[in-house]
Scaffold this active site. Structure first.
Site, PDB file in Angstrom:
ATOM      1  N   SER A 163      -0.543  -4.735   1.741  1.00 44.82           N
ATOM      2  CA  SER A 163      -0.498  -4.325   0.344  1.00 44.82           C
ATOM      3  C   SER A 163      -0.089  -2.856   0.236  1.00 44.82           C
ATOM      4  O   SER A 163       0.980  -2.467   0.712  1.00 44.82           O
ATOM      5  CB  SER A 163      -1.850  -4.607  -0.315  1.00 44.82           C
ATOM      6  OG  SER A 163      -1.778  -4.467  -1.710  1.00 44.82           O
ATOM      7  N   ASP A 258       2.670 -14.082  -5.030  1.00 43.68           N
ATOM      8  CA  ASP A 258       2.324 -12.675  -5.155  1.00 43.68           C
ATOM      9  C   ASP A 258       3.395 -11.935  -5.947  1.00 43.68           C
ATOM     10  O   ASP A 258       4.580 -12.025  -5.611  1.00 43.68           O
ATOM     11  CB  ASP A 258       2.216 -12.089  -3.748  1.00 43.68           C
ATOM     12  CG  ASP A 258       1.765 -10.647  -3.727  1.00 43.68           C
ATOM     13  OD1 ASP A 258       1.175 -10.181  -4.721  1.00 43.68           O
ATOM     14  OD2 ASP A 258       1.996  -9.978  -2.693  1.00 43.68           O
ATOM     15  N   HIS A 288      -1.653 -12.986  -2.746  1.00 42.52           N
ATOM     16  CA  HIS A 288      -1.863 -11.627  -2.264  1.00 42.52           C
ATOM     17  C   HIS A 288      -3.255 -11.487  -1.648  1.00 42.52           C
ATOM     18  O   HIS A 288      -4.247 -11.932  -2.204  1.00 42.52           O
ATOM     19  CB  HIS A 288      -1.720 -10.651  -3.432  1.00 42.52           C
ATOM     20  CG  HIS A 288      -1.623  -9.217  -3.013  1.00 42.52           C
ATOM     21  ND1 HIS A 288      -0.443  -8.641  -2.634  1.00 42.52           N
ATOM     22  CD2 HIS A 288      -2.566  -8.241  -2.920  1.00 42.52           C
ATOM     23  CE1 HIS A 288      -0.645  -7.364  -2.326  1.00 42.52           C
ATOM     24  NE2 HIS A 288      -1.929  -7.106  -2.488  1.00 42.52           N
TER      25      HIS A 288
END
Length: 315
Positions: A163, A258, A288
């Site tokens: 991320s 995502d 995600h």
């Protein structure tokens, strides 16, 4: 009201997303400090599994003062010095830390047989861009100088992150190239936050109702890089680089459900177009953050795929 999700999702994905949507706070309602407190209060005790030969906290001199690292060395003997993975955690540049990603780093160290250096970089909004990148760069420099003390190979340093941490792995690769810094052998970008383009196909399809939503992503960027001047820099948004030539070989992992998925795939193509050796892998039907949810039924098999890809990358 939660947006309707696709009807063809794996039942376990549907169930887990429902739990996440109900349980994860609306980040835009909080300050950074408040959000950290809320999330910390929901986290279980640190289990320290799997077991490591050593898991040592080390404080180094960072660009903003003391910088905490956690160095994991797995059990077993290695015929040669181990590869070293300098890892940046996710959390929107705003929250998470060494403890939230402790299990993931331990599991990666064990599965890949690597020394893992996890970086407790400075968080936004108190520390705007490029503070986190500069901390990551300092950690890479430290790893290059101290890897051998932990049985690691200073010539085989890989950077990785999930991320927001994936952004830091990408940008530190650019910074090390530009500055003539430590040689980075490879970069691992796990559903990385690559840029601030909120009009991609994946944002349009999955920007609401799949846990990590577009509104939250805008808020994260506003905390870390609140101005256009911040975002003009390749050390903040890697797609701003004039060229990606000469960057380390890359493993770019995305998750279909995502919002940043399309940007990750575009970045993989940009790397390849500039001559970088790239492996791109999309986990279809997943969302995600799934790699750091070991209790989720599909995480284990996905991790096995990931570990195999990493072993091939760094071998």
């Amino acid at each position: 009201m939660t947006a309707a999700r696709r009807s063809d999702l794996h039942p376990d994905v549907e169930q887990f997303l429902a739990v996440l949507e109900d349980g994860f706070p609306d980040v835009t309602r909080y300050s950074g400090a408040e959000l950290r407190e809320v999330i910390s209060g929901r986290r279980g005790p640190l289990e320290r599994i799997p077991d490591m030969r050593t898991a040592e906290d080390v404080t180094i001199d960072g660009p903003g003062g003391d910088l905490l690292l956690r160095v994991y060395v797995p059990h077993g003997e290695s015929a040669s010095p181990r590869t070293v993975i300098v890892f940046a955690h996710g959390g929107g540049f705003v929250f998470c830390g060494l403890d939230t990603h402790d299990e993931f780093c331990r599991s990666m160290a064990e599965a890949v047989d690597a020394v893992v250096v996890s970086v407790d970089y400075r968080l936004a909004p108190e520390h705007e861009a490029p503070a986190a990148l500069e901390d990551m760069y300092a950690a890479v420099q430290w790893a290059a100088g101290h890897a051998a003390e932990y049985g690691g190979d200073p010539a085989r340093i890989t950077v990785a992150g999930d991320s927001a941490g994936g952004n830091l792995a990408a940008t530190v690769s650019i910074a090390a190239r530009d500055r003539g810094g430590p040689r980075i052998a490879a970069q691992i970008l796990l559903y990385a936050v690559i840029d601030d383009d909120f009009d991609t196909e994946s944002y349009r399809l999955y920007g609401e109702g799949y846990y990590n939503n577009a509104r939250a992503m805008r808020w994260y960027w506003d905390q870390y890089a609140p101005t256009a001047e911040h975002r003009d820099s390749a050390y903040v948004v890697p797609t701003r680089a004039a060229s990606l030539e000469g960057l380390p070989r890359a493993l770019v992992v995305t998750a279909e459900l995502d919002p940043p998925c399309s940007s990750g795939e575009t970045y993989a193509r940009m790397l390849a177009d500039d001559g970088v050796d790239v492996t791109a892998h999309r986990f279809d039907g997943l969302f995600h953050g799934f790699l750091t949810f070991p209790q989720f039924s599909l995480t284990g098999p996905a991790r096995e795929e990931l570990w195999a890809m990493i072993r091939k990358l760094v071998g």
